[in-house]
Design a protein around this motif. Structure first.
Motif, PDB file in Angstrom:
ATOM      1  N   ILE A 110       0.858  -1.180   0.000  1.00  0.00           N
ATOM      2  CA  ILE A 110       0.000   0.000   0.000  1.00  0.00           C
ATOM      3  C   ILE A 110       0.890   1.224   0.000  1.00  0.00           C
ATOM      4  CG2 ILE A 110      -0.136   0.134   2.526  1.00  0.00           C
ATOM      5  CD1 ILE A 110      -3.041   1.016   2.215  1.00  0.00           C
ATOM      6  N   GLU A 111       0.438   2.301  -0.588  1.00  0.00           N
ATOM      7  CA  GLU A 111       1.153   3.569  -0.510  1.00  0.00           C
ATOM      8  C   GLU A 111       0.208   4.696  -0.884  1.00  0.00           C
ATOM      9  OE1 GLU A 111       2.955   6.188  -0.521  1.00  0.00           O
ATOM     10  OE2 GLU A 111       4.728   5.653   0.623  1.00  0.00           O
ATOM     11  N   SER A 112       0.774   5.884  -1.029  1.00  0.00           N
ATOM     12  CA  SER A 112      -0.036   7.091  -1.147  1.00  0.00           C
ATOM     13  C   SER A 112      -0.820   7.185  -2.454  1.00  0.00           C
ATOM     14  CB  SER A 112       0.847   8.328  -0.985  1.00  0.00           C
ATOM     15  OG  SER A 112       1.922   8.308  -1.910  1.00  0.00           O
ATOM     16  N   THR A 113      -0.516   6.357  -3.454  1.00  0.00           N
ATOM     17  CA  THR A 113      -1.331   6.317  -4.676  1.00  0.00           C
ATOM     18  C   THR A 113      -2.444   5.279  -4.597  1.00  0.00           C
ATOM     19  OG1 THR A 113       0.201   4.753  -5.714  1.00  0.00           O
ATOM     20  CG2 THR A 113       0.572   7.106  -6.140  1.00  0.00           C
ATOM     21  N   SER A 114      -2.581   4.608  -3.456  1.00  0.00           N
ATOM     22  CA  SER A 114      -3.560   3.522  -3.343  1.00  0.00           C
ATOM     23  C   SER A 114      -5.001   4.009  -3.359  1.00  0.00           C
ATOM     24  CB  SER A 114      -3.301   2.709  -2.067  1.00  0.00           C
ATOM     25  OG  SER A 114      -2.136   1.919  -2.194  1.00  0.00           O
ATOM     26  N   PHE A 115      -5.235   5.296  -3.115  1.00  0.00           N
ATOM     27  CA  PHE A 115      -6.605   5.793  -3.232  1.00  0.00           C
ATOM     28  C   PHE A 115      -7.034   5.833  -4.692  1.00  0.00           C
ATOM     29  CE2 PHE A 115      -4.521   9.704  -4.330  1.00  0.00           C
ATOM     30  CZ  PHE A 115      -5.456  10.492  -4.992  1.00  0.00           C
ATOM     31  N   ARG A 116      -6.054   5.902  -5.619  1.00  0.00           N
ATOM     32  CA  ARG A 116      -6.356   5.868  -7.053  1.00  0.00           C
ATOM     33  C   ARG A 116      -6.184   4.484  -7.645  1.00  0.00           C
ATOM     34  NH1 ARG A 116      -2.951   7.878 -10.356  1.00  0.00           N
ATOM     35  NH2 ARG A 116      -1.202   8.409  -8.988  1.00  0.00           N
ATOM     36  N   ASN A 117      -5.148   3.773  -7.194  1.00  0.00           N
ATOM     37  CA  ASN A 117      -4.705   2.555  -7.881  1.00  0.00           C
ATOM     38  C   ASN A 117      -4.843   1.283  -7.064  1.00  0.00           C
ATOM     39  OD1 ASN A 117      -3.906   4.152 -10.072  1.00  0.00           O
ATOM     40  ND2 ASN A 117      -1.882   4.509  -9.199  1.00  0.00           N
ATOM     41  N   ASP A 200      -8.870  22.044  -2.897  1.00  0.00           N
ATOM     42  CA  ASP A 200      -8.693  23.481  -3.057  1.00  0.00           C
ATOM     43  C   ASP A 200      -8.372  23.844  -4.518  1.00  0.00           C
ATOM     44  OD1 ASP A 200      -8.660  26.086  -2.126  1.00  0.00           O
ATOM     45  OD2 ASP A 200      -6.538  26.039  -1.547  1.00  0.00           O
ATOM     46  N   GLY A 201      -9.031  23.151  -5.447  1.00  0.00           N
ATOM     47  CA  GLY A 201      -8.874  23.452  -6.858  1.00  0.00           C
ATOM     48  C   GLY A 201      -7.698  22.802  -7.549  1.00  0.00           C
ATOM     49  N   SER A 202      -6.857  22.075  -6.818  1.00  0.00           N
ATOM     50  CA  SER A 202      -5.670  21.442  -7.408  1.00  0.00           C
ATOM     51  C   SER A 202      -5.808  19.927  -7.411  1.00  0.00           C
ATOM     52  CB  SER A 202      -4.415  21.835  -6.628  1.00  0.00           C
ATOM     53  OG  SER A 202      -4.170  23.221  -6.720  1.00  0.00           O
ATOM     54  N   ALA A 203      -5.220  19.294  -8.431  1.00  0.00           N
ATOM     55  CA  ALA A 203      -5.233  17.838  -8.518  1.00  0.00           C
ATOM     56  C   ALA A 203      -4.384  17.235  -7.406  1.00  0.00           C
ATOM     57  CB  ALA A 203      -4.719  17.390  -9.876  1.00  0.00           C
ATOM     58  N   VAL A 204      -4.815  16.092  -6.924  1.00  0.00           N
ATOM     59  CA  VAL A 204      -4.059  15.329  -5.922  1.00  0.00           C
ATOM     60  C   VAL A 204      -3.708  13.981  -6.542  1.00  0.00           C
ATOM     61  CG1 VAL A 204      -4.091  14.258  -3.645  1.00  0.00           C
ATOM     62  CG2 VAL A 204      -5.201  16.489  -3.997  1.00  0.00           C
ATOM     63  N   ASP A 205      -2.419  13.704  -6.671  1.00  0.00           N
ATOM     64  CA  ASP A 205      -1.969  12.442  -7.259  1.00  0.00           C
ATOM     65  C   ASP A 205      -1.655  11.383  -6.213  1.00  0.00           C
ATOM     66  OD1 ASP A 205      -1.879  13.162 -10.131  1.00  0.00           O
ATOM     67  OD2 ASP A 205      -0.430  14.663  -9.439  1.00  0.00           O
ATOM     68  N   ALA A 206      -1.373  11.821  -4.989  1.00  0.00           N
ATOM     69  CA  ALA A 206      -1.038  10.882  -3.921  1.00  0.00           C
ATOM     70  C   ALA A 206      -1.368  11.549  -2.594  1.00  0.00           C
ATOM     71  CB  ALA A 206       0.442  10.498  -3.973  1.00  0.00           C
ATOM     72  N   VAL A 207      -1.755  10.743  -1.608  1.00  0.00           N
ATOM     73  CA  VAL A 207      -2.101  11.305  -0.301  1.00  0.00           C
ATOM     74  C   VAL A 207      -1.840  10.284   0.794  1.00  0.00           C
ATOM     75  CG1 VAL A 207      -4.528  10.631  -0.570  1.00  0.00           C
ATOM     76  CG2 VAL A 207      -3.919  12.379   1.084  1.00  0.00           C
ATOM     77  N   ASP A 208      -1.232  10.743   1.873  1.00  0.00           N
ATOM     78  CA  ASP A 208      -1.133   9.965   3.103  1.00  0.00           C
ATOM     79  C   ASP A 208      -1.058  10.945   4.255  1.00  0.00           C
ATOM     80  OD1 ASP A 208       1.467  10.890   2.739  1.00  0.00           O
ATOM     81  OD2 ASP A 208       2.429   9.001   3.270  1.00  0.00           O
ATOM     82  N   GLY A 209      -0.889  10.456   5.462  1.00  0.00           N
ATOM     83  CA  GLY A 209      -0.883  11.360   6.594  1.00  0.00           C
ATOM     84  C   GLY A 209      -0.232  10.739   7.812  1.00  0.00           C
ATOM     85  N   VAL A 210      -0.074  11.562   8.845  1.00  0.00           N
ATOM     86  CA  VAL A 210       0.526  11.134  10.105  1.00  0.00           C
ATOM     87  C   VAL A 210      -0.267  11.741  11.248  1.00  0.00           C
ATOM     88  CG1 VAL A 210       2.565  11.243  11.595  1.00  0.00           C
ATOM     89  CG2 VAL A 210       2.849  10.915   9.129  1.00  0.00           C
ATOM     90  N   GLY A 211      -0.596  10.915  12.241  1.00  0.00           N
ATOM     91  CA  GLY A 211      -1.205  11.399  13.461  1.00  0.00           C
ATOM     92  C   GLY A 211      -0.165  11.421  14.563  1.00  0.00           C
ATOM     93  N   CYS A 358      -3.170   6.105   5.579  1.00  0.00           N
ATOM     94  CA  CYS A 358      -3.089   6.030   4.115  1.00  0.00           C
ATOM     95  C   CYS A 358      -4.389   5.467   3.558  1.00  0.00           C
ATOM     96  CB  CYS A 358      -1.914   5.148   3.697  1.00  0.00           C
ATOM     97  SG  CYS A 358      -1.613   5.112   1.910  1.00  0.00           S
ATOM     98  N   PRO A 359      -5.102   6.234   2.718  1.00  0.00           N
ATOM     99  CA  PRO A 359      -6.353   5.731   2.153  1.00  0.00           C
ATOM    100  C   PRO A 359      -6.107   4.709   1.052  1.00  0.00           C
ATOM    101  CG  PRO A 359      -5.846   7.869   1.218  1.00  0.00           C
ATOM    102  CD  PRO A 359      -4.789   7.599   2.256  1.00  0.00           C
ATOM    103  N   VAL A 360      -7.017   3.755   0.952  1.00  0.00           N
ATOM    104  CA  VAL A 360      -6.941   2.745  -0.097  1.00  0.00           C
ATOM    105  C   VAL A 360      -8.350   2.420  -0.558  1.00  0.00           C
ATOM    106  CG1 VAL A 360      -6.907   0.852   1.596  1.00  0.00           C
ATOM    107  CG2 VAL A 360      -6.081   0.450  -0.735  1.00  0.00           C
ATOM    108  N   VAL A 361      -8.500   2.267  -1.868  1.00  0.00           N
ATOM    109  CA  VAL A 361      -9.781   1.885  -2.459  1.00  0.00           C
ATOM    110  C   VAL A 361      -9.524   0.684  -3.354  1.00  0.00           C
ATOM    111  CG1 VAL A 361     -11.723   2.591  -3.899  1.00  0.00           C
ATOM    112  CG2 VAL A 361     -10.607   4.274  -2.401  1.00  0.00           C
ATOM    113  N   ALA A 362     -10.049  -0.465  -2.976  1.00  0.00           N
ATOM    114  CA  ALA A 362      -9.891  -1.665  -3.803  1.00  0.00           C
ATOM    115  C   ALA A 362     -10.624  -1.471  -5.120  1.00  0.00           C
ATOM    116  CB  ALA A 362     -10.426  -2.888  -3.071  1.00  0.00           C
ATOM    117  N   GLN A 363      -9.970  -1.884  -6.211  1.00  0.00           N
ATOM    118  CA  GLN A 363     -10.551  -1.697  -7.543  1.00  0.00           C
ATOM    119  C   GLN A 363     -11.561  -2.785  -7.893  1.00  0.00           C
ATOM    120  OE1 GLN A 363      -9.217   1.295  -9.227  1.00  0.00           O
ATOM    121  NE2 GLN A 363      -8.752   1.358  -7.044  1.00  0.00           N
ATOM    122  N   ARG A 364     -11.453  -3.916  -7.231  1.00  0.00           N
ATOM    123  CA  ARG A 364     -12.369  -5.034  -7.465  1.00  0.00           C
ATOM    124  C   ARG A 364     -12.339  -5.927  -6.240  1.00  0.00           C
ATOM    125  NH1 ARG A 364      -9.714  -9.971 -10.680  1.00  0.00           N
ATOM    126  NH2 ARG A 364     -11.041 -10.921  -9.114  1.00  0.00           N
ATOM    127  N   ALA A 365     -13.172  -6.941  -6.213  1.00  0.00           N
ATOM    128  CA  ALA A 365     -13.233  -7.852  -5.072  1.00  0.00           C
ATOM    129  C   ALA A 365     -12.098  -8.875  -5.148  1.00  0.00           C
ATOM    130  CB  ALA A 365     -14.577  -8.574  -5.048  1.00  0.00           C
TER     131      ALA A 365
END
Length: 458
Positions: A110-117, A200-211, A358-365
């Motif tokens: 998993i990594e910061s592009t996992s919300f897309r891929n 905020d009007g800009s494209a996001v290609d990757a996202v993660d975070g830290v608490g 780190c967000p992740v969206v599975a593309q299929r089951a």
């Protein structure tokens, strides 16, 4: 330099692998003779190992089709070294250099592009698998073996070759660090970014975070940046966090940043996220003396193995009169709307910070790790130890985390320790389907089952 392999070399390496497999006596556990590992579950020692020495490279990169033919034991470090000169990278590049492509597919990357891929296995077009029957089988999406393979951790076989999709990237990445004072607003913002691909009007290609704390959380929004320093650009040279500066601390120190694409991909590896502090590697004096070539996750991992072997930390704790430690090293996924609830519980019951988000969206089951496709989950990573006292051997905190996952409709990765009973485990990871596919491709049970690997530590 990347390790390049021709097709003839690849076929010879597969022949050696098959020969080493055939040479194992019946009843001997089958293991890979790998020099590195990113697993954190103890397991029984085995003297035998399959010869994968020739399966560590990249066979071919095709810029026209944006695909690569890659051997199963090729690390992402070598894979990126081969693809990035073409302006290409894998769709998901896990954070640590020595994770192998085959390992990320049979496990979970998993990594910061996992919300897309999604996950690394979702960009695999075809792969060859050495099965428990000693045969190399070519399998593709929709085949039972292919679909059950992710999260099987070698219980169905080992990938020897994978054809993967690549994506174009420029030479730099621009970062924006957003601070939040509470988890609810972070979760809301994260859900919107995942849904729209913008902020905020800009494209996001990757996202993660830290608490860092309940009232100090950050999202890092990354945008592929094709601008060069100079020539109509006013940006300063890209930041370098491979030296004395530490990446995760930069989230607290600046609102924007810019890295080369290469350094962005490995931004977490230099300090193993923040875990290098356990070895003193973040102390200014120690850092100046610690060679750069040794500031990498596999070096820290070997130090952990030494500690486990000789019980160094436990001895120091006993000498200082501190309670016994429980190792709490896990990655879990929860639905984004349950993230605030989990973090509140985690702070109260576990009390470990920072945590990675780190967000992740599975593309299929995928049957062996059934996250609902199209639904945003958040991976929460936490890696350390907690002083719990004499009950540490019973792993009370890890068991509590597993119970919380069941309550929240989440899942946990199996690279670390697991304690589920057999019925619960089979329900969560589709044990009946794994057993069915294993019976077809490993009729003599030469490969250890997933439950035996993950829970019984065999």
């Amino acid at each position: 330099m990347p390790l390049r392999r021709g097709w003839d070399q690849h076929r010879a390496a597969v022949d050696r692998l098959c020969s080493s497999y055939a040479a194992l006596p019946d009843g001997v556990p089958v293991r890979l003779a790998k020099p590195t590992s990113n697993l954190f579950r103890p397991r029984a020692r085995s003297a035998a190992g399959l010869d994968v020495s020739g399966l560590t490279g990249v066979i071919d990169v095709d810029p026209a089709t944006r695909t690569a033919e890659v051997q199963g034991m090729c690390t992402y470090e070598h894979l990126v070294d081969a693809t990035l000169p073409h302006g290409l990278i894998p769709l998901v590049v896990p954070q640590l250099r020595t994770i192998t492509l085959g390992g990320a597919v049979t496990g979970l990357g998993i990594e910061s592009t996992s919300f897309r891929n999604g996950f690394p296995h979702e960009s695999v077009l075809e792969m060859d698998v050495l099965t428990g029957a000693g045969e190399v089988v070519t399998t593709r999406p929709g085949d039972d073996l292919f679909d059950a393979f992710p999260n099987s951790y070698g219980s169905l076989g080992y990938a020897t070759r994978l054809r993967i999709t690549l994506e174009e990237v420029p030479g730099h990445v621009s970062l924006r660090h957003l601070r939040f004072d509470e988890a609810g607003m972070l979760a809301k913002t994260l859900a919107e970014v995942v849904e729209t691909g913008r902020y905020d009007g800009s494209a996001v290609d990757a996202v993660d975070g830290v608490g860092f704390a309940p009232d100090e959380l950050y999202l890092t929004l990354a945008r592929w940046d094709d601008g060069a320093v100079g020539d109509d650009h006013d940006e300063a040279p890209p930041s370098d966090y491979t030296g004395n500066r530490i990446f995760y601390r930069s989230l607290q120190q600046r609102e924007t940043d810019r890295l080369t694409t290469y350094d962005y991909l490995w931004r977490w590896d230099t300090d193993w996220f923040w875990c290098s502090r356990a070895f003193g590697a973040q102390h200014p004096v120690v850092r100046r003396l610690w060679p750069r070539r040794w500031r990498r996750s596999d070096v820290y991992h070997r130090l952990v193995r030494l500690d486990q072997r000789f019980g160094i930390a436990d001895r120091l704790d006993r000498r200082a009169g501190r309670p016994q430690r429980e190792s709490v090293i896990q990655d879990v996924e929860v639905p984004v709307d349950r993230l605030p609830e989990f973090l509140a519980w985690f702070d109260e019951q576990i009390g470990m910070r920072p945590v990675w988000l780190c967000p992740v969206v599975a593309q299929r089951a995928w049957p062996s790790y059934p996250l609902e496709p199209g639904v945003t989950f958040v991976n929460i990573g936490f890696w350390g130890t907690v002083h719990v006292g004499p009950e540490a051997a019973d792993a009370p905190l890890n068991r509590a985390i597993e119970d919380k996952m069941l309550e929240l409709g989440g899942h946990k990765s199996l690279y670390s320790e697991a304690f589920y009973d057999r019925d619960t485990f089979d329900r969560l990871y589709d044990g009946p389907n794994l057993a069915r596919v294993k019976a077809i491709h490993d009729p003599d049970d030469r490969l250890t089952t997933l439950y035996d690997k993950a829970v019984r530590r065999l």
